[in-house]
Design a protein around this motif. Structure first.
Motif, mmCIF file in Angstrom:
data_model
loop_
_atom_site.group_PDB
_atom_site.id
_atom_site.type_symbol
_atom_site.label_atom_id
_atom_site.label_comp_id
_atom_site.label_asym_id
_atom_site.label_seq_id
_atom_site.Cartn_x
_atom_site.Cartn_y
_atom_site.Cartn_z
ATOM 1 N N PHE A 1 0.870 -1.179 0.000
ATOM 2 C CA PHE A 1 0.000 0.000 0.000
ATOM 3 C C PHE A 1 0.906 1.227 0.000
ATOM 4 O O PHE A 1 1.784 1.344 0.862
ATOM 5 C CB PHE A 1 -0.888 0.020 1.250
ATOM 6 C CG PHE A 1 -1.835 -1.134 1.328
ATOM 7 C CD1 PHE A 1 -2.988 -1.149 0.553
ATOM 8 C CD2 PHE A 1 -1.593 -2.202 2.183
ATOM 9 C CE1 PHE A 1 -3.874 -2.216 0.626
ATOM 10 C CE2 PHE A 1 -2.468 -3.267 2.257
ATOM 11 C CZ PHE A 1 -3.611 -3.281 1.477
ATOM 12 N N LEU A 2 0.682 2.112 -0.932
ATOM 13 C CA LEU A 2 1.521 3.315 -0.999
ATOM 14 C C LEU A 2 0.695 4.566 -0.708
ATOM 15 O O LEU A 2 -0.294 4.846 -1.366
ATOM 16 C CB LEU A 2 2.184 3.425 -2.379
ATOM 17 C CG LEU A 2 3.120 4.621 -2.562
ATOM 18 C CD1 LEU A 2 4.366 4.498 -1.683
ATOM 19 C CD2 LEU A 2 3.547 4.763 -4.014
ATOM 20 N N ILE A 3 1.143 5.281 0.319
ATOM 21 C CA ILE A 3 0.482 6.546 0.688
ATOM 22 C C ILE A 3 1.522 7.645 0.475
ATOM 23 O O ILE A 3 2.657 7.504 0.931
ATOM 24 C CB ILE A 3 0.030 6.532 2.165
ATOM 25 C CG1 ILE A 3 -0.842 5.307 2.467
ATOM 26 C CG2 ILE A 3 -0.726 7.809 2.519
ATOM 27 C CD1 ILE A 3 -1.150 5.099 3.947
ATOM 28 N N LYS A 4 1.119 8.708 -0.178
ATOM 29 C CA LYS A 4 2.092 9.785 -0.435
ATOM 30 C C LYS A 4 1.622 11.114 0.141
ATOM 31 O O LYS A 4 0.559 11.619 -0.245
ATOM 32 C CB LYS A 4 2.341 9.912 -1.945
ATOM 33 C CG LYS A 4 3.475 10.877 -2.274
ATOM 34 C CD LYS A 4 3.797 10.839 -3.755
ATOM 35 C CE LYS A 4 4.688 11.977 -4.204
ATOM 36 N NZ LYS A 4 5.916 12.188 -3.483
ATOM 37 N N HIS A 5 2.401 11.634 1.064
ATOM 38 C CA HIS A 5 2.104 12.975 1.582
ATOM 39 C C HIS A 5 2.409 13.996 0.494
ATOM 40 O O HIS A 5 3.450 13.904 -0.161
ATOM 41 C CB HIS A 5 3.001 13.291 2.795
ATOM 42 C CG HIS A 5 2.534 12.648 4.066
ATOM 43 N ND1 HIS A 5 3.295 12.639 5.213
ATOM 44 C CD2 HIS A 5 1.377 12.017 4.396
ATOM 45 C CE1 HIS A 5 2.634 12.016 6.168
ATOM 46 N NE2 HIS A 5 1.479 11.624 5.701
ATOM 47 N N THR B 1 0.082 8.658 9.812
ATOM 48 C CA THR B 1 -0.723 8.393 8.606
ATOM 49 C C THR B 1 -0.814 6.879 8.373
ATOM 50 O O THR B 1 -1.896 6.347 8.116
ATOM 51 C CB THR B 1 -0.088 9.083 7.372
ATOM 52 O OG1 THR B 1 0.033 10.476 7.662
ATOM 53 C CG2 THR B 1 -0.910 8.904 6.131
#
Lengths: 237, 108
Positions: free
Chosen positions: A63-67, A79
Motif C-alpha cells: 500500500f503506498l500513501i504519499k504525503h 498516517t
C-alpha cells in the motif's frame, strides 16, 4: 514444515508493517522485498519525497500513501497507523526504511507480543547489553536522550529512539503523534505510563552502514529533539 | 527586595497561566488583563512619564531590574503565543495533508 506454518501465520491479514520513507532509493526496495518474505500487508508512507520512488516499477504489492509535502517521520507514521486501523489491523509493526532493522527481529517481537498478551514491544539497542557496534557519540546521545525521555514520560525504556516497535490495535488507537519530526517516540512511549499498557523490550540488531548513518538522524538533531520534547512538555494545548 | 520578589513571582505566575491556559478558559481573560496592565506600564515608560519611576522608587524597586524583567516577560509571553500559533498551523496542515494522502492510497 513447522517453519512454513509459522511463516503462514505471520502472513495473516491482520498484521501490518508501516515503512515511512523520504527520498529513499534502492535500499528501500531491498527492505520491502525482505519484508515481503514474511509479511503480506506493508504500508509504505512516502513523506513528500522529491525523487520518484521505485515502488510502482517493481510491483511489490504494497500500500503506498504519499504525503503531498514533507511533514516529518512522526506524521508519516501516524498516517500509516491511521490507514492500518482503517484496514482493521490487529498488530502493527513500525519499521525504518534505511535497512537498519531486521525482519527476523520484527517476527520475534510479534511472537513475544502475542505470546505474553502485551500491548507494545519496543526494540532496543541496549536491552540485555548487546554489542551493536554503535558509534560512540551516537551511543552517548542515545543514552542521554533515553534518560531525558524516560524522565518526562515516566517510563523505563532502555532505548526510546528505536524505530522498530510492535503494538496491538488497542495501543494503536491511543496513538496521536503531535511531534511530526524525530521526537515522535515521545508521543508513543508516554502512552505506556498514561494508560498502563503492558510492554516489553526486545534486543534488536541494528545494521549501521555508511548509508544508514548518512540517511538517519544526525547527531546534532538531538538538540532539535530535546527542544521539541521541552516545548511539548511546556505547552500542552 | 521584597517588592522585586513579588514582581518576579507575579511574572512567573502569569507565565504559568499562559502555559496552561485552555481555549475559552477564564484564565485567558486574567492573562489578558495582566498583559494589558504590563502593556500600560510599558507604554508609560516609553513616553517617559516619571510617574512610574517615582512609584518604583517609592516601592524601593530597582528600575533596571524592573525593566529587564518586564522585557523578558514580553519576550517569553510572545514566544509562547508564536509557538502555539505555529503548532496550531502545523497541526492543521498535517491533518489536511494526511486526508489528501489517505484518499489517494494505491496498491503498487
Amino acid at each position: 514444515m513447522k517453519h512454513l506454518k509459522k511463516k503462514k501465520k505471520l502472513l495473516t491479514n491482520d498484521t501490518f508493517v508501516i515503512v515511512p520513507f523520504y527520498n529513499e532509493g534502492k535500499v528501500l526496495i531491498n527492505v520491502i522485498k525482505k519484508l515481503k518474505n514474511s509479511f503480506k500487508n506493508i504500508i509504505c508512507v512516502d513523506d513528500g519525497s522529491n525523487n520518484k520512488n521505485q515502488i510502482g516499477k517493481h510491483k511489490l504489492g504494497v500500500f503506498l500513501i504519499k504525503h503531498p509535502i514533507n511533514l516529518g517521520q512522526g506524521a508519516a507514521l501516524q498516517t500509516g497507523i491511521n490507514y492500518a486501523i482503517k484496514k482493521k489491523a490487529k498488530t502493527i509493526v513500525t519499521f525504518d526504511a534505511d535497512g537498519q532493522h531486521s525482519a527476523k527481529d520484527a517476527i520475534e517481537m510479534i511472537k513475544l507480543l502475542k505470546k505474553n498478551d502485551l500491548d507494545l514491544v519496543q526494540g532496543s539497542r541496549f536491552y540485555k547489553k548487546q554489542n551493536n557496534n554503535i558509534p560512540f557519540i551516537r551511543k552517548l546521545i542515545l543514552r542521554v536522550a533515553t534518560i531525558i525521555a524516560n524522565f518526562f514520560d515516566n517510563t523505563q525504556f532502555t532505548d526510546t529512539h528505536n524505530g522498530l516497535r510492535v503494538f496491538n490495535l488497542n495501543f494503536a488507537k491511543k496513538i496521536n503523534i503531535k511531534n511530526n519530526r524525530m521526537s515522535h517516540p515521545h508521543d508513543i512511549n508516554k502512552l505506556v505510563s498514561k494508560y498502563n499498557f503492558k510492554f516489553s523490550e526486545y534486543p534488536t540488531n541494528i545494521k549501521y552502514t555508511h548509508y544508514s548513518l548518512s540517511k538517519g538522524q544526525k547527531n546534532l538533531n538531538a538538540i532539535n529533539i530535546l527542544f521539541d520534547i521541552l516545548i511539548s512538555q511546556l505547552i500542552k494545548k | 527586595m521584597l517588592t522585586n520578589i513579588i514582581i518576579f513571582t507575579f511574572y512567573i505566575l502569569s507565565i504559568y497561566y499562559a502555559l496552561n491556559v485552555n481555549e475559552n478558559s477564564k484564565l485567558r481573560i486574567l492573562l489578558i488583563i495582566i498583559s494589558s496592565f504590563f502593556i500600560l506600564i510599558f507604554f508609560s515608560l516609553m513616553i517617559g512619564n516619571n510617574l512610574i519611576f517615582n512609584l518604583l522608587s517609592n516601592l524601593v524597586l530597582d528600575k533596571y531590574i524592573f525593566l529587564i524583567s518586564l522585557s523578558m516577560y514580553f519576550i517569553i509571553i510572545l514566544s509562547i503565543y508564536i509557538i502555539r500559533e505555529l503548532k496550531s498551523i502545523r497541526e492543521k496542515l498535517t491533518t489536511v495533508s494526511r486526508k489528501l494522502a489517505l484518499r489517494k492510497t494505491s496498491k503498487k
